[in-house]
Design a protein around this motif. Sequence first.
Motif, short mmCIF file in Angstrom:
data_model
loop_
_atom_site.label_atom_id
_atom_site.label_comp_id
_atom_site.label_asym_id
_atom_site.label_seq_id
_atom_site.Cartn_x
_atom_site.Cartn_y
_atom_site.Cartn_z
N GLU A 287 73.05 57.15 86.39
CA GLU A 287 74.39 57.74 86.43
C GLU A 287 74.41 59.24 86.23
OE1 GLU A 287 76.79 55.65 83.60
OE2 GLU A 287 76.27 53.66 84.40
N ARG A 288 73.43 59.77 85.48
CA ARG A 288 73.47 61.20 85.16
C ARG A 288 72.28 61.98 85.72
NH1 ARG A 288 74.55 58.92 80.13
NH2 ARG A 288 72.64 59.78 79.19
N GLY A 289 71.37 61.30 86.41
CA GLY A 289 70.25 62.01 87.02
C GLY A 289 69.27 62.57 86.00
N ALA A 290 69.09 61.88 84.89
CA ALA A 290 68.24 62.39 83.82
C ALA A 290 66.77 62.04 84.05
CB ALA A 290 68.70 61.82 82.47
N SER A 291 65.89 62.76 83.34
CA SER A 291 64.49 62.37 83.28
C SER A 291 64.36 61.12 82.41
CB SER A 291 63.65 63.50 82.69
OG SER A 291 63.66 64.65 83.51
N ILE A 292 63.22 60.46 82.50
CA ILE A 292 62.95 59.29 81.66
C ILE A 292 62.18 59.77 80.43
CG2 ILE A 292 61.79 57.06 81.50
CD1 ILE A 292 62.07 56.83 84.54
N LEU A 293 62.78 59.65 79.27
CA LEU A 293 62.13 60.06 78.02
C LEU A 293 61.42 58.86 77.40
CD1 LEU A 293 64.93 62.30 76.48
CD2 LEU A 293 63.01 62.96 77.95
N PRO A 294 60.36 59.10 76.64
CA PRO A 294 59.62 57.99 76.02
C PRO A 294 60.52 57.07 75.18
CG PRO A 294 58.35 60.01 75.83
CD PRO A 294 59.69 60.40 76.39
N VAL A 295 61.53 57.66 74.52
CA VAL A 295 62.39 56.85 73.67
C VAL A 295 63.13 55.78 74.46
CG1 VAL A 295 64.41 58.37 73.86
CG2 VAL A 295 64.07 56.99 71.78
N GLY A 296 63.32 56.00 75.76
CA GLY A 296 64.06 55.04 76.58
C GLY A 296 63.18 54.02 77.28
N VAL A 297 61.87 54.11 77.08
CA VAL A 297 60.95 53.15 77.71
C VAL A 297 60.82 51.93 76.82
CG1 VAL A 297 58.60 52.75 78.53
CG2 VAL A 297 59.69 54.98 78.90
N ALA A 298 61.26 50.78 77.34
CA ALA A 298 61.23 49.55 76.54
C ALA A 298 59.90 48.83 76.66
CB ALA A 298 62.35 48.62 76.99
N ARG A 345 55.52 66.04 66.44
CA ARG A 345 55.07 66.16 65.07
C ARG A 345 53.70 65.52 64.85
NH1 ARG A 345 59.01 63.19 61.75
NH2 ARG A 345 60.43 64.64 62.83
N PHE A 346 53.46 64.40 65.51
CA PHE A 346 52.22 63.66 65.27
C PHE A 346 51.13 63.93 66.31
CE2 PHE A 346 55.26 61.18 62.81
CZ PHE A 346 54.55 60.94 61.65
N LEU A 347 51.53 64.23 67.57
CA LEU A 347 50.53 64.43 68.63
C LEU A 347 50.44 65.86 69.10
CD1 LEU A 347 51.21 61.24 70.85
CD2 LEU A 347 49.52 61.54 69.02
N GLY A 348 51.37 66.70 68.67
CA GLY A 348 51.36 68.09 69.09
C GLY A 348 52.44 68.36 70.13
N PRO A 349 52.99 69.60 70.16
CA PRO A 349 54.09 69.92 71.08
C PRO A 349 53.73 69.71 72.55
CG PRO A 349 53.79 71.63 69.41
CD PRO A 349 52.63 70.72 69.28
N GLU A 350 52.46 69.94 72.91
CA GLU A 350 52.07 69.83 74.32
C GLU A 350 52.12 68.38 74.81
OE1 GLU A 350 48.54 69.04 71.85
OE2 GLU A 350 50.09 70.59 71.88
N ARG A 351 52.09 67.42 73.88
CA ARG A 351 52.15 66.00 74.27
C ARG A 351 53.56 65.48 74.32
NH1 ARG A 351 47.40 63.30 73.25
NH2 ARG A 351 48.40 61.60 74.43
N ALA A 352 54.51 66.25 73.83
CA ALA A 352 55.91 65.82 73.80
C ALA A 352 56.57 66.18 75.13
CB ALA A 352 56.65 66.45 72.62
N GLN A 353 56.59 65.28 76.07
CA GLN A 353 57.14 65.52 77.39
C GLN A 353 57.80 64.24 77.91
OE1 GLN A 353 53.98 66.26 80.25
NE2 GLN A 353 52.49 65.33 78.85
N PRO A 354 58.59 64.35 78.97
CA PRO A 354 59.21 63.14 79.52
C PRO A 354 58.16 62.14 79.98
CG PRO A 354 60.25 65.11 80.42
CD PRO A 354 59.04 65.58 79.66
N ALA A 355 58.50 60.87 79.93
CA ALA A 355 57.61 59.84 80.48
C ALA A 355 57.50 60.03 81.98
CB ALA A 355 58.14 58.45 80.15
#
Length: 364
Positions: A287-298, A345-355
């Motif tokens: 509906e909003r054309g968003a990227s897929i973030l890890p938090v939304g991966v079931a 926080r746990f893996l480093g900023p470079e690992r924090a990216q969209p799925a």
Amino acid sequence: MVVKIGSSTLVDEGGALDRAFVRSLCDQIAELMASGTRVVVVSSGAVAAGRDVLGFSARPDDLATLQACASAGQARLTQAYADVLAERGIPCGQVLLTRRDVMDRDAFLNARVTLTRLVELGAVPVVNENDTLSTAEFAFGDNDMLGALVSALVGADLYAICSDVEGLYTANPQEDPSATLIPHVTEVDHRLTELAGGAGTSFGTGGMSSKLRAARAMLAAGIPTVICRGRREGVLLDVADGRGVGTRFESPAGSPHEGGRKLWIGLAEVPRGTISLDEGASRAVLERGASILPVGVAATSGSYEAGDVVNVRSATGDVVGRGIARYSSEDMARVRGIKLDVIARFLGPERAQPAVHRDDLLVF
């Protein structure tokens, strides 16, 4: 105009290539070209034609024999088109593809150049899957999706899927006499996919479900698609003129359409795994054309590396798109359901990216 002809439409009741039908088809192509419409033919039928050449009364079950039939039949199939078109002064070119041929982005673009140049030179490209070499991993599975890929390659204005049915019905017309033809579709949703049946005839591999997958991809590309009965008299002329034939799939005017790179991701690449979204992520993507973030991966399934293409399933279980994963399957299993700031926080900023980033995601 890209025209896909199914095996069951090309052969007669005995399974032999129907040359009278091929002549009728080429007559229509010649008339279209005389009016200024350039035509690309995606033709099934090589295995069926080869079956006749090699003396098989039924479709073989083993891969080696099927590929032998494809080899023997491909020459007969292309020559059947070439002979009739030559009588009308139209050259014909053969193009055989496997998914491996277009998985590489450069090869994808080269295939586009070749097809486009053939059309510019006034030839009719006859495209088929290279069944003599393709394996399960790199096969298109059916020529409905191959036709969709070719339509995206050449930037077609129209894609016609000529089959042995009139179009998409509200129910199976062979089982329900009250079933009616659906003339126009703007979105392939879960309800429509349930209407699709299984595989086609003994001469082909596709069914209505494969045609719906192809039409859904073309909706994303902004290319109108018509599913129609190929043996209806003058069907290509009617489809080209926009007459009420079959089922027409077309997005509403002004709808956004995806570009060539995303179409390559969605149509040419082989998905190596699947990620499933929760309800919130499904709404955000659809509906909003968003990227897929890890938090939304079931959930995640399959084995893939970062950079591989994966299928994307919504919370209802439907495949709603394909995209390039930015995590491996092993890492995706670790980070799914976790917010980006926690990952950083746990893996480093470079690992924090969209799925899967929206720029790398084709939503059907």
